[in-house]
Design a protein around this motif. Structure first.
Motif, PDB file in Angstrom:
ATOM      1  N   LEU A  44      -7.321 -19.838  10.806  1.00 37.60           N
ATOM      2  CA  LEU A  44      -8.061 -18.588  10.660  1.00 37.60           C
ATOM      3  C   LEU A  44      -8.819 -18.547   9.331  1.00 37.60           C
ATOM      4  N   ALA A  45      -8.192 -19.045   8.276  1.00 35.57           N
ATOM      5  CA  ALA A  45      -8.821 -19.010   6.951  1.00 35.57           C
ATOM      6  C   ALA A  45     -10.056 -19.902   6.885  1.00 35.57           C
ATOM      7  N   VAL A  88      -0.858 -13.717  15.991  1.00 34.93           N
ATOM      8  CA  VAL A  88       0.125 -13.777  14.908  1.00 34.93           C
ATOM      9  C   VAL A  88       1.090 -12.601  14.998  1.00 34.93           C
ATOM     10  N   ILE A  94       2.833 -20.061  13.256  1.00 29.36           N
ATOM     11  CA  ILE A  94       2.049 -18.963  12.685  1.00 29.36           C
ATOM     12  C   ILE A  94       1.359 -19.415  11.404  1.00 29.36           C
ATOM     13  N   ALA A  95       2.057 -20.201  10.587  1.00 29.22           N
ATOM     14  CA  ALA A  95       1.443 -20.693   9.352  1.00 29.22           C
ATOM     15  C   ALA A  95       0.233 -21.571   9.654  1.00 29.22           C
ATOM     16  N   ARG A 142      -5.505 -12.895  14.924  1.00 28.29           N
ATOM     17  CA  ARG A 142      -4.609 -11.981  14.210  1.00 28.29           C
ATOM     18  C   ARG A 142      -3.650 -11.294  15.178  1.00 28.29           C
ATOM     19  N   ASN A 182      -2.650 -19.349  10.770  1.00 27.30           N
ATOM     20  CA  ASN A 182      -3.271 -18.672   9.633  1.00 27.30           C
ATOM     21  C   ASN A 182      -4.176 -19.614   8.852  1.00 27.30           C
ATOM     22  N   ASP A 183      -3.768 -20.878   8.735  1.00 29.53           N
ATOM     23  CA  ASP A 183      -4.619 -21.868   8.067  1.00 29.53           C
ATOM     24  C   ASP A 183      -5.928 -22.044   8.824  1.00 29.53           C
TER      25      ASP A 183
END
Length: 293
Positions: free
Chosen positions: A198-199, A217, A191-192, A214, A195-196
């Motif tokens: 996604l950013a 996640v 998940i981390a 999202r 998210n990276d």
């Protein structure tokens, strides 16, 4: 021969299912060679019946050293089983995941297991031992963003089938374990990473995939939270490695049992719709779930 006179090698044994399986096998009396990547992890898992060994399964020197350790066991103990458990999860849409990430995921989740298996097969031939490959529900059903992870697990399933048929005449058994939701650290790491990714999306990429990522996640978080504890998975894996007449495949959790059966009987389009319906509630409010349909 008692269980204390036999070795079991486990990769990825520093946390989660690997560590739980090591503890369960040690409790049953086996001497466990627990593969970890760092000395700090070795100190954490060392216990009675558990001997940490440094094993990054993408490093040929580590693999060769472990094979030598088995061959030169001071007590002359045979290798009862190798449990190929190490793994990583890197989730992203096929379009966005870099080729380096694709290759790394296959190196860890597939090629590393092939390399370890090849290295210890001489010992397994001598002991009529067993190969246990830890696959996943993702080795049967690939959700959106799980292309690389699922691809490596599908490959592991195919390799396991071929290996089982090759080794059966020689007394070496091959077993696949397919976990569903299990409460382990690996999901959090995945998940981390997602998210990276996604950013770092461009506006166009965010428009195509932001809501989907999202939702994944949210779905993965809920899926893991409702999953079985690692100890329950460890008991199933320990059985797969040691029972006298193992099945060719074991599932862990009701979710894995149901989905693996559905994947065999449902048409692709119907399975697509069921997976989309399962994912839809996790999309952000106001975000159309077109990416899941």
């Amino acid at each position: 021969m008692t269980t204390s006179d036999e070795l079991v090698l486990i990769s990825g044994a520093s946390t989660g299912m690997g560590a739980a399986t090591a503890r369960e096998l040690a409790r049953r009396g086996y001497h466990v060679l627990a593969g970890v990547r760092r000395e700090a992890d070795a100190d954490a898992v060392r216990a009675s019946g558990i001997e940490p060994v440094i094993l990054d399964i993408t490093d040929p020197e580590h693999i060769e050293a472990v094979a030598r350790r088995i061959a030169a066991d001071p007590a002359g103990r045979p290798l009862r089983a190798v449990i190929n458990n190490a793994g990583i999860a890197v989730n992203a849409p096929v379009e966005l995941l870099s080729m380096a990430e694709w290759r790394h995921q296959f190196e860890v989740n597939f090629f590393g297991h092939v390399a370890v298996t090849q290295a210890v097969l001489p010992a397994l031939h001598a002991s009529s031992g067993r190969v246990v490959n830890i696959s996943s529900i993702g080795g049967k059903v690939a959700m959106p963003t799980y292309g690389a992870y699922g691809g490596a697990k599908f490959a592991l399933e195919a390799m396991s089938d071929a290996l089982r048929r090759e080794l059966a005449p020689h007394g070496v058994q091959v077993v696949v374990v397919e976990p569903g939701g299990v409460r382990t650290e690996m999901t959090g790491h995945g998940i981390a990473r997602l998210n990276d990714t996604l950013a770092g999306l461009s506006p166009a990429e965010r428009g195509r995939y932001g809501g989907l990522m999202r939702a994944i996640v949210s779905h993965a978080t809920a899926f893991t939270a409702s999953g079985l504890p690692a100890e329950a998975a460890g008991r199933v894996i320990a059985d797969a490695a040691t029972v006298r007449r193992p099945r060719t495949r074991y599932t862990i959790g009701r979710d894995a049992a149901v989905l693996t059966r559905l994947s065999r009987i449902l048409p692709d389009r119907l399975l697509d719709r069921l997976l989309a319906a399962d994912l839809r509630p996790h999309f952000p409010k106001g975000q159309p779930a077109t990416s899941a349909a």
